[in-house]
Design a protein around this motif. Structure first.
Motif, PDB file in Angstrom:
ATOM      1  N   ARG A  56       3.227  13.331   8.219  1.00  0.00           N
ATOM      2  CA  ARG A  56       3.777  12.569   8.079  1.00  0.00           C
ATOM      3  C   ARG A  56       5.015  12.718   9.209  1.00  0.00           C
ATOM      4  O   ARG A  56       5.629  13.378   9.638  1.00  0.00           O
ATOM      5  N   THR A  69       5.353   0.191   9.634  1.00  0.00           N
ATOM      6  CA  THR A  69       3.693   1.168   9.739  1.00  0.00           C
ATOM      7  C   THR A  69       3.468  -0.375   9.551  1.00  0.00           C
ATOM      8  O   THR A  69       3.252  -1.547  10.761  1.00  0.00           O
ATOM      9  N   TYR A  91      -6.628   6.497  10.868  1.00  0.00           N
ATOM     10  CA  TYR A  91      -6.465   5.757   9.530  1.00  0.00           C
ATOM     11  C   TYR A  91      -4.924   5.335   9.531  1.00  0.00           C
ATOM     12  O   TYR A  91      -4.256   5.682  10.704  1.00  0.00           O
ATOM     13  N   ARG A  92      -4.774   5.056   8.599  1.00  0.00           N
ATOM     14  CA  ARG A  92      -3.131   3.654   9.334  1.00  0.00           C
ATOM     15  C   ARG A  92      -2.060   3.961   7.899  1.00  0.00           C
ATOM     16  O   ARG A  92      -2.342   3.860   6.348  1.00  0.00           O
ATOM     17  N   ASP A  93      -0.917   3.769   7.828  1.00  0.00           N
ATOM     18  CA  ASP A  93       0.309   3.389   7.103  1.00  0.00           C
ATOM     19  C   ASP A  93       0.358   2.230   5.946  1.00  0.00           C
ATOM     20  O   ASP A  93       1.511   1.549   7.223  1.00  0.00           O
ATOM     21  N   GLY A 130       7.280   2.227   5.609  1.00  0.00           N
ATOM     22  CA  GLY A 130       5.884   2.577   4.967  1.00  0.00           C
ATOM     23  C   GLY A 130       5.891   2.919   4.097  1.00  0.00           C
ATOM     24  O   GLY A 130       6.581   2.802   2.892  1.00  0.00           O
ATOM     25  N   GLY A 163       4.045   5.696   3.037  1.00  0.00           N
ATOM     26  CA  GLY A 163       3.757   7.779   3.048  1.00  0.00           C
ATOM     27  C   GLY A 163       3.277   7.732   3.113  1.00  0.00           C
ATOM     28  O   GLY A 163       3.324   8.998   2.623  1.00  0.00           O
ATOM     29  N   HIS A 164       1.719   6.902   2.985  1.00  0.00           N
ATOM     30  CA  HIS A 164       0.654   8.215   2.980  1.00  0.00           C
ATOM     31  C   HIS A 164      -0.773   7.033   4.128  1.00  0.00           C
ATOM     32  O   HIS A 164      -0.547   6.023   3.644  1.00  0.00           O
ATOM     33  N   ALA A 165      -1.219   7.656   4.285  1.00  0.00           N
ATOM     34  CA  ALA A 165      -2.136   7.052   5.269  1.00  0.00           C
ATOM     35  C   ALA A 165      -3.735   7.292   4.534  1.00  0.00           C
ATOM     36  O   ALA A 165      -3.800   7.778   3.779  1.00  0.00           O
ATOM     37  N   GLN A 207      -1.763   7.424  11.306  1.00  0.00           N
ATOM     38  CA  GLN A 207      -0.420   7.519  11.036  1.00  0.00           C
ATOM     39  C   GLN A 207      -0.241   7.070   9.991  1.00  0.00           C
ATOM     40  O   GLN A 207      -0.976   6.878   9.607  1.00  0.00           O
ATOM     41  N   CYS A 208       1.025   7.516   9.824  1.00  0.00           N
ATOM     42  CA  CYS A 208       1.693   8.428   8.955  1.00  0.00           C
ATOM     43  C   CYS A 208       3.196   8.268   8.839  1.00  0.00           C
ATOM     44  O   CYS A 208       3.780   9.187   9.704  1.00  0.00           O
ATOM     45  N   SER A 209       4.180   7.500   8.152  1.00  0.00           N
ATOM     46  CA  SER A 209       5.173   7.644   8.231  1.00  0.00           C
ATOM     47  C   SER A 209       5.390   8.281   6.950  1.00  0.00           C
ATOM     48  O   SER A 209       5.636   8.323   5.470  1.00  0.00           O
TER      49      SER A 209
END
Length: 301
Positions: free
Chosen positions: A118, A155, A194-196, A224, A226-228, A263-265
């Motif tokens: 993250r 995100t 993979y996206r958040d 976001g 917080g997980h992808a 992408q994961c924040s």
């Protein structure tokens, strides 16, 4: 509290406006290029003196900037995403220097992420697309402005009203057009990234909290899930919700904006600063998006 929302008619702007419409003691003011706006303005084109006059007339206690461009040529992206926030900050310093500014940034400012990790606000911003680069320029203008300001780095929002320019809205539209045809084929780009994904209404709630939070906020906060999640999973969940009976084919590369594979924040700073955390999971987001899409059919749109 007088709250001026710029870009109210846009995707996230509509959700933000709904939050403030329901907030006791808030007076929502509409600013932007749309016809009938309370305070007409164009951040990308208006002369600085005109912006000062418009903002002074609005006399806001807070300004939320939802205006932005996600597509188009680099010049358009620069005018809207970079010049716009810089012009807004310069005008606010003269017209309403004590107003809080909440600006919507983008996780694309970080650039490609490392699979399994993250990204936190302290990470280096290394955008690889004109969109990400211009959004980063807008963020720098806000954080260096000296105003009471915070940038919410959002995100991938999913929810009612998702535009056709983004994958969730485009897929929803294709599914609506396909109906129950078992021979229908949805041809999409590569869905392996993979996206958040975050619910657009959770984003609006974060904006409300950022406007009303007491004291000084951090300059940048990630917003976001917080997980992808695999983009393929989102598409298939939406197809299942729509009752799609056809076939989904992945053909070629995705868009330039979706080129990064991960992408994961990290959203823990927003939890600490705003007491905000996402409430909706992918199933809920997809259901809300499809309900809104189906309702458009019933309304004859």
């Amino acid at each position: 509290m007088r709250i001026l929302v710029l870009g109210r008619t846009g995707y996230l702007g509509r959700h933000v406006a709904e939050r403030f419409d329901a907030l006791p003691g808030a007076r929502l003011l509409d600013g932007g290029r749309a016809a009938g706006a309370d305070h007409p303005l164009d951040l990308a084109a208006d002369h600085p003196e005109q912006l000062v006059k418009t903002l002074a007339a609005a006399a806001p206690d807070a300004v939320v900037n939802c205006a932005g461009a996600t597509g188009g040529d680099p010049v358009t992206l620069a005018e809207v995403n970079a010049r716009g926030p810089a012009a807004l900050c310069a005008a606010l310093r003269q017209a309403a220097p004590s107003a809080r500014l909440v600006h919507l940034g983008s996780a694309a400012e970080y650039g490609p992420g490392t699979p399994g990790s993250r990204v936190a606000e302290s990470a280096a911003a290394c955008p690889t697309t004109p969109y990400g680069a211009t959004k980063l320029a807008g963020t720098l203008a806000v954080t260096a402005s000296g105003l009471d300001a915070v940038v919410l780095r959002v995100t991938n929002p999913v929810g009612p009203g998702a535009p056709a320019a983004g994958l969730p809205g485009r897929v929803a539209g294709l599914l609506r057009a396909a109906g129950g045809d078992p021979g229908a084929v949805l041809r999409l780009g590569d869905l392996s990234a993979y996206r958040d994904f975050v619910d657009a209404r959770d984003v609006a709630r974060a904006v409300e909290l950022a406007v009303t939070a007491p004291g000084t906020l951090p300059p940048v906060l990630n917003i976001g899930a917080g997980h992808a999640v695999a983009v393929r999973e989102l598409v298939h969940a939406l197809a299942e919700r729509a009752g799609f009976r056809g076939r989904i084919e992945e053909d070629g590369a995705g868009s330039a904006r979706s080129a990064a594979g991960w992408q994961c924040s990290d959203v823990s700073a927003a939890d600490r600063a705003l007491d905000w955390r996402p409430r909706s999971g992918l199933t809920h987001m997809v259901a809300a998006l499809w309900r809104a899409t189906a309702a458009e059919v019933g309304a004859g749109r």
